[in-house]
Design an enzyme around this catalytic site. Structure first.
Site, PDB file in Angstrom:
ATOM      1  N   MET A   8      29.037  17.421   6.098  1.00 35.08           N
ATOM      2  CA  MET A   8      28.488  17.740   7.653  1.00 35.08           C
ATOM      3  C   MET A   8      28.058  19.177   7.867  1.00 35.08           C
ATOM      4  O   MET A   8      27.253  19.588   8.340  1.00 35.08           O
ATOM      5  CB  MET A   8      29.547  17.137   8.635  1.00 35.08           C
ATOM      6  CG  MET A   8      29.376  17.845  10.043  1.00 35.08           C
ATOM      7  SD  MET A   8      27.743  17.475  10.793  1.00 35.08           S
ATOM      8  CE  MET A   8      27.863  19.017  12.091  1.00 35.08           C
ATOM      9  N   THR A  52      24.776  17.952   3.177  1.00 38.19           N
ATOM     10  CA  THR A  52      23.612  17.892   2.079  1.00 38.19           C
ATOM     11  C   THR A  52      22.412  18.698   2.169  1.00 38.19           C
ATOM     12  O   THR A  52      21.671  19.052   3.197  1.00 38.19           O
ATOM     13  CB  THR A  52      23.036  16.225   2.277  1.00 38.19           C
ATOM     14  OG1 THR A  52      24.213  15.206   2.048  1.00 38.19           O
ATOM     15  CG2 THR A  52      21.978  15.968   1.239  1.00 38.19           C
ATOM     16  N   GLY A  89      19.390  14.169  10.357  1.00 38.92           N
ATOM     17  CA  GLY A  89      18.321  14.489   9.632  1.00 38.92           C
ATOM     18  C   GLY A  89      18.304  15.606   8.822  1.00 38.92           C
ATOM     19  O   GLY A  89      17.110  16.164   8.248  1.00 38.92           O
ATOM     20  N   ASN A 144      23.888  12.353  -2.706  1.00 37.94           N
ATOM     21  CA  ASN A 144      23.768  11.292  -1.282  1.00 37.94           C
ATOM     22  C   ASN A 144      22.434  10.518  -1.493  1.00 37.94           C
ATOM     23  O   ASN A 144      21.430  11.089  -1.555  1.00 37.94           O
ATOM     24  CB  ASN A 144      23.619  12.499  -0.274  1.00 37.94           C
ATOM     25  CG  ASN A 144      23.487  11.625   1.016  1.00 37.94           C
ATOM     26  OD1 ASN A 144      23.116  10.521   0.969  1.00 37.94           O
ATOM     27  ND2 ASN A 144      23.361  12.254   2.251  1.00 37.94           N
ATOM     28  N   SER A 146      22.010   8.438   3.271  1.00 36.32           N
ATOM     29  CA  SER A 146      22.192   8.923   4.764  1.00 36.32           C
ATOM     30  C   SER A 146      20.991   7.798   5.399  1.00 36.32           C
ATOM     31  O   SER A 146      20.063   7.775   5.056  1.00 36.32           O
ATOM     32  CB  SER A 146      21.619  10.372   4.642  1.00 36.32           C
ATOM     33  OG  SER A 146      22.751  10.930   4.676  1.00 36.32           O
ATOM     34  N   ASN A 185      19.594   8.315   8.025  1.00 42.45           N
ATOM     35  CA  ASN A 185      18.656   8.995   8.882  1.00 42.45           C
ATOM     36  C   ASN A 185      17.492   9.452   8.404  1.00 42.45           C
ATOM     37  O   ASN A 185      16.522   9.892   9.092  1.00 42.45           O
ATOM     38  CB  ASN A 185      19.298  10.198   9.667  1.00 42.45           C
ATOM     39  CG  ASN A 185      20.389   9.501  10.292  1.00 42.45           C
ATOM     40  OD1 ASN A 185      20.518   8.519  11.309  1.00 42.45           O
ATOM     41  ND2 ASN A 185      21.611  10.110  10.227  1.00 42.45           N
ATOM     42  N   ASN A 227      31.880   7.508  -3.902  1.00 41.84           N
ATOM     43  CA  ASN A 227      32.173   7.783  -2.450  1.00 41.84           C
ATOM     44  C   ASN A 227      31.575   6.699  -1.630  1.00 41.84           C
ATOM     45  O   ASN A 227      30.524   6.443  -1.321  1.00 41.84           O
ATOM     46  CB  ASN A 227      31.344   9.079  -2.096  1.00 41.84           C
ATOM     47  CG  ASN A 227      32.273   9.441  -0.564  1.00 41.84           C
ATOM     48  OD1 ASN A 227      32.804   8.558   0.007  1.00 41.84           O
ATOM     49  ND2 ASN A 227      31.967  10.492  -0.252  1.00 41.84           N
ATOM     50  N   GLY A 262      33.258   6.885  12.342  1.00 37.80           N
ATOM     51  CA  GLY A 262      34.209   6.442  13.038  1.00 37.80           C
ATOM     52  C   GLY A 262      35.261   5.399  12.845  1.00 37.80           C
ATOM     53  O   GLY A 262      34.719   4.601  12.013  1.00 37.80           O
ATOM     54  N   THR A 312      34.395  12.185  11.107  1.00 41.19           N
ATOM     55  CA  THR A 312      34.722  12.169  12.577  1.00 41.19           C
ATOM     56  C   THR A 312      36.136  12.281  13.234  1.00 41.19           C
ATOM     57  O   THR A 312      36.419  12.800  14.025  1.00 41.19           O
ATOM     58  CB  THR A 312      34.236  10.540  12.757  1.00 41.19           C
ATOM     59  OG1 THR A 312      32.983  10.492  12.248  1.00 41.19           O
ATOM     60  CG2 THR A 312      34.254  10.405  14.391  1.00 41.19           C
TER      61      THR A 312
HETATM   62  C1  LIG Z   1      26.999  14.444  12.648  1.00 43.41           C
HETATM   63  C2  LIG Z   1      27.166  14.040  11.080  1.00 43.41           C
HETATM   64  C3  LIG Z   1      26.283  14.769  10.146  1.00 43.41           C
HETATM   65  C4  LIG Z   1      26.593  14.148   8.766  1.00 43.41           C
HETATM   66  N1  LIG Z   1      25.900  14.604   7.685  1.00 43.41           N
HETATM   67  C5  LIG Z   1      25.770  14.120   6.660  1.00 43.41           C
HETATM   68  C6  LIG Z   1      25.045  14.731   5.417  1.00 43.41           C
HETATM   69  O1  LIG Z   1      24.463  15.624   5.581  1.00 43.41           O
HETATM   70  N2  LIG Z   1      25.458  14.066   4.228  1.00 43.41           N
HETATM   71  C7  LIG Z   1      26.185  12.897   4.068  1.00 43.41           C
HETATM   72  O2  LIG Z   1      26.484  12.483   2.958  1.00 43.41           O
HETATM   73  N3  LIG Z   1      26.834  12.512   5.042  1.00 43.41           N
HETATM   74  C8  LIG Z   1      26.724  12.931   6.263  1.00 43.41           C
HETATM   75  N4  LIG Z   1      27.408  12.593   7.350  1.00 43.41           N
HETATM   76  C9  LIG Z   1      28.451  11.250   7.121  1.00 43.41           C
HETATM   77  C10 LIG Z   1      29.719  11.594   6.917  1.00 43.41           C
HETATM   78  O3  LIG Z   1      29.952  12.456   5.704  1.00 43.41           O
HETATM   79  C11 LIG Z   1      30.736  10.602   6.670  1.00 43.41           C
HETATM   80  O4  LIG Z   1      30.411   9.839   5.252  1.00 43.41           O
HETATM   81  C12 LIG Z   1      30.482   9.339   7.737  1.00 43.41           C
HETATM   82  O5  LIG Z   1      30.676  10.142   8.964  1.00 43.41           O
HETATM   83  C13 LIG Z   1      31.573   8.209   7.519  1.00 43.41           C
HETATM   84  O6  LIG Z   1      33.109   9.062   7.724  1.00 43.41           O
HETATM   85  P1  LIG Z   1      33.763   9.256   9.013  1.00 43.41           P
HETATM   86  O7  LIG Z   1      33.876   7.798   9.833  1.00 43.41           O
HETATM   87  O8  LIG Z   1      35.009   9.733   8.581  1.00 43.41           O
HETATM   88  O9  LIG Z   1      32.937  10.171  10.017  1.00 43.41           O
HETATM   89  C14 LIG Z   1      27.278  13.122   8.578  1.00 43.41           C
HETATM   90  C15 LIG Z   1      28.234  12.354   9.620  1.00 43.41           C
HETATM   91  C16 LIG Z   1      28.008  13.047  10.801  1.00 43.41           C
HETATM   92  C17 LIG Z   1      28.844  12.245  12.171  1.00 43.41           C
END
Ligand SMILES: Cc1cc2nc3c(=O)[nH]c(=O)nc-3n(C[C@H](O)[C@H](O)[C@H](O)COP(=O)(O)O)c2cc1C
Length: 346
Positions: free
Chosen positions: A69, A91, A121, A172, A175, A177, A235, A256, A307
């Protein structure tokens, strides 16, 4: 002290951060991380050799990984002192990306607890700027560099330029988005050449981050393809795609505790199906010590979260590590690894 930090953060999160508009809360949280040297306090860490694990042959002081993140180096440097065994970058893409317009992050309250939906994004500075900045980041704990592209050539260019500054590299392909990245999970045949090209481009351990939206495809096609090309770390996983009218894109990635039941179930299934061939990072909804314990006992090699870092605060890692050490002691184990595949917390 730890308990006090937990209570104070809970009060700040509910009493202040949740009352602010999301962009303000995010900026405030990041400002605090940038300015306050929390990483200098030993309060947030637990160092014990019994917690050490290896991931792709790299030694991690413990199995907790800050999930992707943040790209800012100051924040990554701080996070490395906040109890994590490894830290993942945002990423990174070939060209800089401004990310999707706001609103790109909203909170959700679910029966299982607080979560987020984002359509960030991939806001990031792009390969060239990151390649220049990354060498200045000291690795207090291992660094995982996350990359994504729209073609195998883009992944290779990113890996060739950045892997030298990483301990592990994460691809990755999941994602929700960014259509062109999400599509990789929908066209698994295209992943064979990508995995091969990346494997040939670096000696560093490679992780493939998969989507919880494609469980069947992951298991039937993507993971076997990764294994065929010498990539052993998976992962699972990214955020889950959901409709969300409050976001600028009308949809985003849910993260979350709502994800946790699927995360746990998937770890059990993948471990049963692929055995020791795979190293597994369990990510998705881990926001409490018992959840980390459950995924590790179910067969995860390590566990990631993002999260939980926001909703439960930086003290969460310490609470999890303390619980893991209690469990190791209670069972008379010499290493956390011995917990894997056990019956889990009792
Ligand atoms: C605001 C935000 C930005 C994120 N950006 C990325 C990202 O750039 N690349 C990626 O692989 N996952 C990204 N994630 C996903 C998290 O790394 C994680 O895989 C996902 O949120 C699930 O885990 P959690 O429930 O512990 O958050 C993002 C998540 C959030 C909430």
């Amino acid at each position: 002290m730890v308990r006090a930090a937990w209570l104070i953060y809970g009060a700040i999160y509910r009493g202040l951060l949740c009352r602010l508009p999301e962009p303000t809360a995010v900026s405030l949280g990041q400002l605090v991380l940038r300015l306050v040297p929390l990483d200098r306090l030993s309060l947030f860490r637990a160092e014990d050799p019994r917690l050490n694990i290896t991931l792709g042959g790299v030694r991690l002081p413990n199995p907790l990984i800050l999930s992707s993140m943040y790209y800012e180096l100051t924040i990554l440097r701080r996070a490395m002192g906040l109890g994590f065994g490894a830290v993942t970058t945002k990423t990174i893409t070939l060209r800089p990306r401004p990310g999707h317009p706001e609103p790109n992050l909203v909170r959700v309250e679910t029966d299982r607890g607080p979560g987020l939906i984002n359509c960030n994004g991939f806001k990031n500075p792009g390969l060239e700027a990151y390649r220049l900045a990354l060498p200045t980041l000291p690795h207090r704990v291992p660094l995982i560099v996350s990359v994504a592209g729209e073609s195998a050539e883009e992944y290779v260019a990113l890996v060739e330029a950045l892997a030298g500054f990483a301990d592990l590299v994460e691809l990755n392909i999941s994602s929700p988005n960014t259509t062109l990245v999400y599509q990789w999970s929908q066209t698994p045949r295209a992943l064979g050449p990508l995995f091969k090209a990346v494997r040939d481009a670096t000696d560093k351990p490679v992780i493939v981050k998969v989507s919880p939206d494609f469980s069947e495809t992951n298991e039937r096609a993507i993971i076997p393809l990764a294994l065929d090309h010498g990539i052993r770390i998976i992962n699972h996983g990214n955020a889950r795609r959901v409709t969300e009218p409050r976001l600028s894109q009308g949809a985003g990635g849910l993260s979350g505790p709502e994800l946790f039941p699927q995360t746990l179930e998937t770890v059990r299934r993948l471990r049963a199906r692929f055995g020791d061939q795979l190293e597994l990072i369990a990510t998705g909804g881990i926001d409490a010590p018992d959840k980390a314990l459950q995924v590790l006992a179910a067969g995860a090699t390590a566990c990631g979260y993002f999260t939980g870092f926001v909703t439960r605060g930086p003290i969460l890692a310490k609470l999890i590590l303390a619980e893991l050490l209690r469990e190791v002691t209670r069972r008379g184990l010499t290493r956390l690894d011995e917990l894997r595949g056990s019956k889990g917390p009792s």
